[in-house]
Design an enzyme around this catalytic site. Sequence first.
Site, PDB file in Angstrom:
ATOM      1  N   HIS A  88     -17.644  29.436  21.559  1.00  0.00           N
ATOM      2  CA  HIS A  88     -18.480  29.223  20.385  1.00  0.00           C
ATOM      3  C   HIS A  88     -18.206  27.846  19.800  1.00  0.00           C
ATOM      4  O   HIS A  88     -17.069  27.404  19.739  1.00  0.00           O
ATOM      5  CB  HIS A  88     -18.257  30.314  19.329  1.00  0.00           C
ATOM      6  N   THR A  89     -19.253  27.155  19.396  1.00  0.00           N
ATOM      7  CA  THR A  89     -19.141  25.838  18.772  1.00  0.00           C
ATOM      8  C   THR A  89     -19.301  25.988  17.263  1.00  0.00           C
ATOM      9  O   THR A  89     -20.328  26.467  16.785  1.00  0.00           O
ATOM     10  CB  THR A  89     -20.237  24.885  19.297  1.00  0.00           C
TER      11      THR A  89
END
Length: 189
Positions: A121-122
């Site tokens: 996840h960013t």
Amino acid sequence: MDRIYAPWRIEWVERDADPIDGCPFCVLPDRENAREARVVARSDRNYVLLNNAPYNPGHAMVIPNAHVRDWTDLDAETMLDHARLKAATLAAARRAIDPDGFNTGLNLGGGAAGGSVEHLHTHVVPRWNGDTNFMPVVGDTKVIVEAVDRSYEHLHEGFAAGDGVVDAGDLESGEAVRLSFEAEPFGVE
Ligand SMILES: [Zn+2]
């Protein structure tokens, strides 16, 4: 006073009423009510989830639909879609909540992850000049839940007013904004 700014330490915090069985980033996008799940936008291969324990208002995460652990495991289409959805997230936040800047980044593996979620996840964390960490300032769960819901409404409007919208999604019905970038590849007008 100097503060160590570590926006990546806190991930999803479960609400007792709605326990998550398995990987939260696999489970949450399948929930019937996207708003309650905090899923604010979806593209072809990724989605945007608001962090339920935000360090700042509008703290969002861009997440591939597939359970992938590392950036090097992403296929090219998912990587491009991820980058484009990240750009759309920055644009939506600028439109909706007008931050002065952003922190954005990945935690990959072991100690860097700072949490138990091993699904890539960013983070996209809006910053304002002179802001402090949101959590210690607010420090009250009910207030945070209400603040995240307000951020959801703002970002939903921000996404719906942006590029690539296929379906603006009915906020009242708990629908996320649906985006697609496949019809407009980079460099083509
Ligand atoms: Zn997962």
